[in-house]
Design an enzyme around this catalytic site. Structure first.
Site, PDB file in Angstrom:
ATOM      1  N   PRO A 258       0.825  -1.216   0.000  1.00 26.82           N
ATOM      2  CG  PRO A 258      -0.581  -1.434   1.872  1.00 26.82           C
ATOM      3  CD  PRO A 258       0.648  -2.001   1.227  1.00 26.82           C
ATOM      4  CG  ASP A 259      -0.742   5.020  -1.645  1.00 25.63           C
ATOM      5  OD1 ASP A 259      -1.455   4.743  -0.654  1.00 25.63           O
ATOM      6  OD2 ASP A 259      -1.169   5.717  -2.589  1.00 25.63           O
ATOM      7  CG  PHE A 260       3.542   6.276   2.582  1.00 25.97           C
ATOM      8  CD1 PHE A 260       4.001   5.684   3.745  1.00 25.97           C
ATOM      9  CD2 PHE A 260       4.292   6.133   1.424  1.00 25.97           C
ATOM     10  CE1 PHE A 260       5.179   4.960   3.758  1.00 25.97           C
ATOM     11  CE2 PHE A 260       5.481   5.416   1.421  1.00 25.97           C
ATOM     12  CZ  PHE A 260       5.923   4.827   2.598  1.00 25.97           C
ATOM     13  NE  ARG A 261       1.886  12.088   2.876  1.00 23.05           N
ATOM     14  CZ  ARG A 261       3.107  11.547   2.761  1.00 23.05           C
ATOM     15  NH1 ARG A 261       3.411  10.811   1.705  1.00 23.05           N
ATOM     16  NH2 ARG A 261       4.012  11.740   3.695  1.00 23.05           N
TER      17      ARG A 261
ATOM     18  CG  ASN B 261       8.797   3.683  -3.978  1.00 21.85           C
ATOM     19  OD1 ASN B 261       8.254   4.566  -3.316  1.00 21.85           O
ATOM     20  ND2 ASN B 261       8.346   3.298  -5.154  1.00 21.85           N
TER      21      ASN B 261
ATOM     22  CG  ASP C 188       9.678  -1.060  -3.496  1.00 23.53           C
ATOM     23  OD1 ASP C 188      10.572  -0.834  -4.328  1.00 23.53           O
ATOM     24  OD2 ASP C 188       8.525  -0.604  -3.600  1.00 23.53           O
TER      25      ASP C 188
ATOM     26  CG  HIS D 221      12.718   8.633   1.208  1.00 25.55           C
ATOM     27  ND1 HIS D 221      11.366   8.847   1.092  1.00 25.55           N
ATOM     28  CD2 HIS D 221      13.293   9.862   1.065  1.00 25.55           C
ATOM     29  CE1 HIS D 221      11.136  10.140   0.885  1.00 25.55           C
ATOM     30  NE2 HIS D 221      12.287  10.765   0.848  1.00 25.55           N
TER      31      HIS D 221
END
Ligand code: OAD
Length: 341
Positions: free
Chosen positions: A46-49, A120, A122, A139
Site C-alpha cells: 500500500p502507498d502512504f496517503r 521507495n 522496496d 529514502h
C-alpha cells in the site's frame, strides 16, 4: 509475463503520442525519473496517503501523534514498536516488480535513462533490472541495518528474525540500548549525500517522468520544479500532483502507473519488448518461504493497538507531552522532508 486481458491500444491519446514521438525522434535522451509508492501498489504494497487503502489511514487504531510519526526518528527513538509491528507486512522480500518498474529498466536498456530518483525502499527498480548506478534510493533501503544510537552494524540473520517476529531488535554492543533500524531514511534524518549532487543534474533533463507520488514530501517534491521551462514533465499517477500540468509541455496521464506505461509502450512500439523484460524480471526474483506467510498489515496493526492501549494507560502524561511537542513540530516536518532536523 504477458497479460491476457490487455490489448494493444489503437486509440492513443495525442499527448502520449507526442511524448512517444519525442523519444522515438531522439529528442529525449537524458530522461530523469522520480518514483513514489504508487508505482509499487500494483506489487501489493500500500502507498502512504491514499484515503482508506493507504498506510497512514490504516494506522489510525494506533493513535499515533500523527501518522508519519511511525517513520520519525524522534518517535522511533523511544517507541520503535509500531515500526516493527508492521515491518513484516511491508517487507519487500517476496514482492515482484511491476510492469512500471520494467518500463524504467527498458529506458535504461535503451540508454535513455539519465537517472532515477526513487522515494521507495522496496528495491523493485533493481529487481526489474535498472542498473544500480542509475538509481538513487533517496529514502534508503532495507539492505542493511544499524543501531540508531551508536550506529553499530546489526547482523542480517538477526534482523530477519526480528522482522518475522515483529519484535524490536536492540543493539548488541555492551552498554548500548539503542533500537536497530534498517538503513531507511526517517523524517528527521539526512538524505544520502549523493542527493544534492544528482539534484544538480535535473535541469539537464530533456524529459522527466514522475510516477506514483503525491509530491507531498520534500526534498524529492521539489525535483520536478528544477526541470527547465519548456522541457516536458510527464506525470503518471492516479491524481494530479504538485504543479505538473501547469506548465506548457506538461502531460498528465491519470490512472494507474501500469496502465500509463502500457499506453506509452504501445505508442513507442515497445510493448512486446516491455512485456518480455517484465516476465524475465518476475521469474528471476527469488522467493523466501519463511517470510511468505504471516499476519496481514491490518492484523499487525490491531494486535499492536491492543498492546499500546494498555501501555498508554500507564503513560498518559508522557503521551500528552509527546503530542504537544510533536504536534508543534509537525507542520514543519513534511515541508522540510526527511532531511529536516
Ligand atoms: P504517497 O502515498 O504520498 O503518494 C502515492 C501517490 O501514488 C498518490 O498520489 C496516489 O494517488 C498514487 N497511486 C497509488 N497507487 C497508484 C497506482 N497503482 N498507479 C498510479 N498512482 C498510484 O507516497 P509517496 O509520494 O511515495 O517517506 O510518499 C513520499 C514519502 O512519504 C515516502 O517515501 C515516505 C512517506 O512518508 C518516509 O517515510 C520518509
Amino acid at each position: 509475463m504477458t497479460n491476457p486481458t490487455s490489448s494493444i491500444d489503437t486509440n492513443i491519446n495525442p499527448d502520449i503520442q507526442s511524448i512517444a514521438n519525442r523519444i522515438k525522434n531522439g529528442e529525449a535522451t537524458r530522461i530523469v525519473v522520480l518514483t513514489g509508492a504508487g508505482i509499487s501498489t500494483g506489487a501489493g504494497i500500500p502507498d502512504f496517503r491514499s484515503p482508506i487503502t493507504g498506510l497512514y489511514d490504516r494506522l489510525a487504531p494506533l493513535g499515533l501523534p500523527y501518522p508519519e510519526a511511525i517513520f520519525h526518528i524522534n518517535y522511533f527513538s523511544h517507541t520503535p514498536e509500531p515500526f516493527y509491528a508492521i515491518a513484516r507486512a511491508r517487507h519487500p522480500r517476496n514482492l515482484k516488480p511491476t510492469i512500471s518498474h520494467a518500463f524504467l529498466a527498458l529506458l535504461a536498456k535503451k540508454g535513455l535513462l539519465h537517472f532515477l530518483f526513487t522515494q521507495n525502499i522496496d528495491g523493485l527498480e533493481q529487481d526489474a533490472g535498472v542498473p544500480s548506478d542509475k538509481v538513487l534510493w533517496a529514502h534508503g533501503n532495507w539492505k542493511s541495518q544499524h543501531c540508531y544510537k551508536c550506529s553499530a552494524h546489526y547482523p542480517d540473520h538477526l534482523m530477519k528474525k526480528a522482522i518475522m517476529s515483529g519484535d524490536v531488535p536492540y543493539c548488541l554492543q555492551s552498554g548500548c540500548d539503542g533500537a536497530v533500524k534498517p538503513d531507511v531514511v526517517f523524517f528527521g534524518q539526512s538524505l544520502p549525500a549523493e542527493f544534492e549532487e544528482k539534484e544538480k543534474e535535473v535541469p539537464d533533463a530533456d524529459l522527466m517522468f514522475v510516477l506514483g507520488t503525491s509530491l507531498k514530501v520534500a526534498p524529492c517534491s521539489r525535483l520536478p520544479g528544477l526541470v527547465k521551462g519548456g522541457t516536458p514533465r510527464v506525470l503518471i499517477n492516479m491524481e494530479k500532483a504538485g504543479d505538473i500540468g501547469n506548465r506548457g509541455g506538461d502531460v498528465c496521464i491519470l490512472g494507474t502507473c501500469d496502465e500509463g506505461v502500457r499506453k506509452l509502450a504501445d505508442a513507442l512500439g515497445w510493448r512486446d519488448e516491455l512485456e518480455g523484460l517484465w516476465a524475465d524480471a518476475v521469474a528471476a526474483k527469488g522467493h523466501d518461504e519463511e517470510l511468505e506467510s504471516g499476519p496481514s498489515l491490518d492484523e499487525c496493526i490491531e494486535k499492536l493497538a491492543a498492546q499500546m492501549k494498555d501501555r498508554m494507560k500507564v503513560s498518559d502524561g508522557h503521551k500528552r507531552m509527546l503530542e504537544n511537542h510533536l504536534g508543534n513540530k509537525f507542520a514543519n516536518i513534511l515541508a522540510k522532508g526527511p532531511a529536516s532536523k
